[in-house]
Motif scaffolding. Sequence first.
Motif, PDB file in Angstrom:
ATOM      1  N   ASP A   6       0.822  -1.210   0.000  1.00 38.56           N
ATOM      2  CA  ASP A   6       0.000   0.000   0.000  1.00 38.56           C
ATOM      3  C   ASP A   6       0.858   1.262   0.000  1.00 38.56           C
ATOM      4  O   ASP A   6       0.582   2.214  -0.736  1.00 38.56           O
ATOM      5  N   ARG A   7       1.891   1.266   0.856  1.00 38.16           N
ATOM      6  CA  ARG A   7       2.709   2.473   0.959  1.00 38.16           C
ATOM      7  C   ARG A   7       3.525   2.698  -0.305  1.00 38.16           C
ATOM      8  O   ARG A   7       3.559   3.813  -0.835  1.00 38.16           O
ATOM      9  N   ARG A   8       4.155   1.650  -0.803  1.00 38.64           N
ATOM     10  CA  ARG A   8       5.048   1.839  -1.939  1.00 38.64           C
ATOM     11  C   ARG A   8       4.284   2.114  -3.228  1.00 38.64           C
ATOM     12  O   ARG A   8       4.766   2.820  -4.108  1.00 38.64           O
ATOM     13  N   ALA A   9       3.080   1.568  -3.369  1.00 38.28           N
ATOM     14  CA  ALA A   9       2.299   1.815  -4.581  1.00 38.28           C
ATOM     15  C   ALA A   9       1.544   3.135  -4.524  1.00 38.28           C
ATOM     16  O   ALA A   9       1.143   3.669  -5.567  1.00 38.28           O
ATOM     17  N   GLY A  10       1.348   3.668  -3.314  1.00 42.43           N
ATOM     18  CA  GLY A  10       0.519   4.857  -3.158  1.00 42.43           C
ATOM     19  C   GLY A  10       0.968   6.041  -3.990  1.00 42.43           C
ATOM     20  O   GLY A  10       2.088   6.524  -3.850  1.00 42.43           O
ATOM     21  N   GLY A  11       0.104   6.507  -4.884  1.00 38.70           N
ATOM     22  CA  GLY A  11       0.389   7.684  -5.695  1.00 38.70           C
ATOM     23  C   GLY A  11       1.480   7.494  -6.728  1.00 38.70           C
ATOM     24  O   GLY A  11       2.011   8.483  -7.255  1.00 38.70           O
ATOM     25  N   ASP A  12       1.844   6.266  -7.044  1.00 33.43           N
ATOM     26  CA  ASP A  12       2.942   6.004  -7.983  1.00 33.43           C
ATOM     27  C   ASP A  12       2.419   6.038  -9.424  1.00 33.43           C
ATOM     28  O   ASP A  12       1.916   5.054  -9.955  1.00 33.43           O
ATOM     29  N   ALA A  13       2.576   7.183 -10.069  1.00 37.40           N
ATOM     30  CA  ALA A  13       2.043   7.370 -11.422  1.00 37.40           C
ATOM     31  C   ALA A  13       2.750   6.480 -12.440  1.00 37.40           C
ATOM     32  O   ALA A  13       2.121   6.002 -13.400  1.00 37.40           O
ATOM     33  N   GLU A  14       4.050   6.245 -12.258  1.00 36.37           N
ATOM     34  CA  GLU A  14       4.777   5.401 -13.202  1.00 36.37           C
ATOM     35  C   GLU A  14       4.317   3.950 -13.103  1.00 36.37           C
ATOM     36  O   GLU A  14       4.142   3.266 -14.123  1.00 36.37           O
ATOM     37  N   LEU A  15       4.072   3.471 -11.896  1.00 38.73           N
ATOM     38  CA  LEU A  15       3.538   2.123 -11.744  1.00 38.73           C
ATOM     39  C   LEU A  15       2.154   2.038 -12.369  1.00 38.73           C
ATOM     40  O   LEU A  15       1.815   1.047 -13.030  1.00 38.73           O
ATOM     41  N   ALA A  16       1.343   3.065 -12.193  1.00 40.18           N
ATOM     42  CA  ALA A  16       0.013   3.092 -12.798  1.00 40.18           C
ATOM     43  C   ALA A  16       0.110   2.968 -14.316  1.00 40.18           C
ATOM     44  O   ALA A  16      -0.661   2.239 -14.952  1.00 40.18           O
ATOM     45  N   ARG A  17       1.062   3.695 -14.914  1.00 40.05           N
ATOM     46  CA  ARG A  17       1.235   3.623 -16.369  1.00 40.05           C
ATOM     47  C   ARG A  17       1.617   2.215 -16.797  1.00 40.05           C
ATOM     48  O   ARG A  17       1.069   1.670 -17.777  1.00 40.05           O
ATOM     49  N   MET A  18       2.545   1.589 -16.081  1.00 34.39           N
ATOM     50  CA  MET A  18       2.985   0.238 -16.425  1.00 34.39           C
ATOM     51  C   MET A  18       1.845  -0.766 -16.302  1.00 34.39           C
ATOM     52  O   MET A  18       1.686  -1.655 -17.148  1.00 34.39           O
ATOM     53  N   LEU A  19       1.046  -0.619 -15.271  1.00 34.02           N
ATOM     54  CA  LEU A  19      -0.088  -1.523 -15.079  1.00 34.02           C
ATOM     55  C   LEU A  19      -1.131  -1.343 -16.174  1.00 34.02           C
ATOM     56  O   LEU A  19      -1.696  -2.326 -16.689  1.00 34.02           O
ATOM     57  N   ALA A  20      -1.392  -0.090 -16.537  1.00 34.24           N
ATOM     58  CA  ALA A  20      -2.373   0.178 -17.596  1.00 34.24           C
ATOM     59  C   ALA A  20      -1.900  -0.403 -18.927  1.00 34.24           C
ATOM     60  O   ALA A  20      -2.696  -0.971 -19.689  1.00 34.24           O
ATOM     61  N   ASP A  21      -0.603  -0.272 -19.204  1.00 31.97           N
ATOM     62  CA  ASP A  21      -0.055  -0.837 -20.445  1.00 31.97           C
ATOM     63  C   ASP A  21      -0.190  -2.358 -20.455  1.00 31.97           C
ATOM     64  O   ASP A  21      -0.560  -2.957 -21.476  1.00 31.97           O
ATOM     65  N   TYR A  22       0.089  -2.970 -19.322  1.00 31.33           N
ATOM     66  CA  TYR A  22      -0.011  -4.423 -19.245  1.00 31.33           C
ATOM     67  C   TYR A  22      -1.460  -4.874 -19.414  1.00 31.33           C
ATOM     68  O   TYR A  22      -1.743  -5.856 -20.135  1.00 31.33           O
ATOM     69  N   ALA A  23      -2.396  -4.154 -18.786  1.00 34.94           N
ATOM     70  CA  ALA A  23      -3.813  -4.496 -18.916  1.00 34.94           C
ATOM     71  C   ALA A  23      -4.262  -4.353 -20.370  1.00 34.94           C
ATOM     72  O   ALA A  23      -5.025  -5.192 -20.887  1.00 34.94           O
ATOM     73  N   ALA A  24      -3.786  -3.298 -21.043  1.00 35.97           N
ATOM     74  CA  ALA A  24      -4.159  -3.083 -22.445  1.00 35.97           C
ATOM     75  C   ALA A  24      -3.627  -4.209 -23.328  1.00 35.97           C
ATOM     76  O   ALA A  24      -4.316  -4.682 -24.244  1.00 35.97           O
ATOM     77  N   GLU A  25      -2.407  -4.657 -23.056  1.00 36.24           N
ATOM     78  CA  GLU A  25      -1.823  -5.754 -23.839  1.00 36.24           C
ATOM     79  C   GLU A  25      -2.633  -7.035 -23.648  1.00 36.24           C
ATOM     80  O   GLU A  25      -2.897  -7.762 -24.615  1.00 36.24           O
ATOM     81  N   ARG A  26      -3.005  -7.320 -22.410  1.00 37.42           N
ATOM     82  CA  ARG A  26      -3.793  -8.527 -22.130  1.00 37.42           C
ATOM     83  C   ARG A  26      -5.152  -8.470 -22.825  1.00 37.42           C
ATOM     84  O   ARG A  26      -5.599  -9.451 -23.419  1.00 37.42           O
ATOM     85  N   THR A  27      -5.783  -7.303 -22.743  1.00 36.28           N
ATOM     86  CA  THR A  27      -7.106  -7.140 -23.348  1.00 36.28           C
ATOM     87  C   THR A  27      -7.028  -7.285 -24.859  1.00 36.28           C
ATOM     88  O   THR A  27      -7.868  -7.954 -25.485  1.00 36.28           O
ATOM     89  N   ALA A  28      -6.012  -6.669 -25.476  1.00 35.99           N
ATOM     90  CA  ALA A  28      -5.850  -6.745 -26.928  1.00 35.99           C
ATOM     91  C   ALA A  28      -5.613  -8.177 -27.392  1.00 35.99           C
ATOM     92  O   ALA A  28      -6.007  -8.559 -28.506  1.00 35.99           O
ATOM     93  N   ALA A  29      -4.975  -8.969 -26.538  1.00 37.91           N
ATOM     94  CA  ALA A  29      -4.698 -10.360 -26.890  1.00 37.91           C
ATOM     95  C   ALA A  29      -5.859 -11.288 -26.533  1.00 37.91           C
ATOM     96  O   ALA A  29      -5.767 -12.506 -26.726  1.00 37.91           O
ATOM     97  N   GLY A  30      -6.959 -10.711 -26.013  1.00 34.62           N
ATOM     98  CA  GLY A  30      -8.111 -11.525 -25.643  1.00 34.62           C
ATOM     99  C   GLY A  30      -7.892 -12.342 -24.400  1.00 34.62           C
ATOM    100  O   GLY A  30      -8.544 -13.382 -24.201  1.00 34.62           O
ATOM    101  N   ARG A  31      -6.983 -11.890 -23.540  1.00 40.56           N
ATOM    102  CA  ARG A  31      -6.668 -12.622 -22.321  1.00 40.56           C
ATOM    103  C   ARG A  31      -7.192 -11.852 -21.114  1.00 40.56           C
ATOM    104  O   ARG A  31      -7.286 -10.623 -21.143  1.00 40.56           O
TER     105      ARG A  31
END
Length: 246
Positions: free
Chosen positions: A191-216
């Motif tokens: 919770d503490r280390r992820a809190g407000g981490d915009a770069e981690l948010a970007r990486m997670l969003a990119d990963y989610a987009a890749e999974r969705t595009a691949a139908g996974r």
Amino acid sequence: MKQPPATHVTTPATQGVDGTAAGQDPQGTTPAHVPPADLRAALTAELGGAARAWLDQALDEAAAHPGGHGPISVWELRLAEAGRRCGPAHADAARVLVLHAARADTDALTRVYFQGTADERRAVLYALPHLVPGPDALPLVEDALRTNDTRLVAAALGPYAARHLDPHQWRHAVLKCLFTGVPVDRVADLDRRAGGDAELARMLADYAAERTAAGRPVPEDLHRVLALTEPAHSSHGTAGPHGKES
């Protein structure tokens, strides 16, 4: 600190033996999170007479002959015996206690890690927050995070990694959990280390987009971590002395 209940010394070694998915233990219940005195009290209460006697002797030997003595120390032999003597469910805790009693320094921990079995490597990772105050043992964490052994990955992301991994490494470790199916509950201080981490948010969003595009499917844990990165959670503090920069 209140003595942990008995289940707090049942570690992922049990899961490797009985087939339960790796990494199911919630954060705070592994030997990395329990002070050695409490860990010994809880483990002693669970062991049978023969196992308890073996543990007492092993800890006495380690305390009497700490560090290195010849090609291999007597306490290193006890690490190898722990599973047979204490049972798989308690082996991690027993090994951590032996390492602590031996006052193993970074050099000794490194030797055990690279010469030992996967079970012994996991115990070394659990022992790090009890034995190494600074970042000297980070190469062991980094090595574990490069493996595909989910039990090693989970063990590597305890309090020691939370304190010492830099933001770039830590973010990639969180993604490694999502790639390999290690529950993010195993990531200490998430919770503490992820809190407000915009770069981690970007990486997670990119990963989610890749999974969705691949139908996974997108892992449910990804949504949980992504929610933590929202600015409202940043009141818990920064990522630590390293800041948020990659």
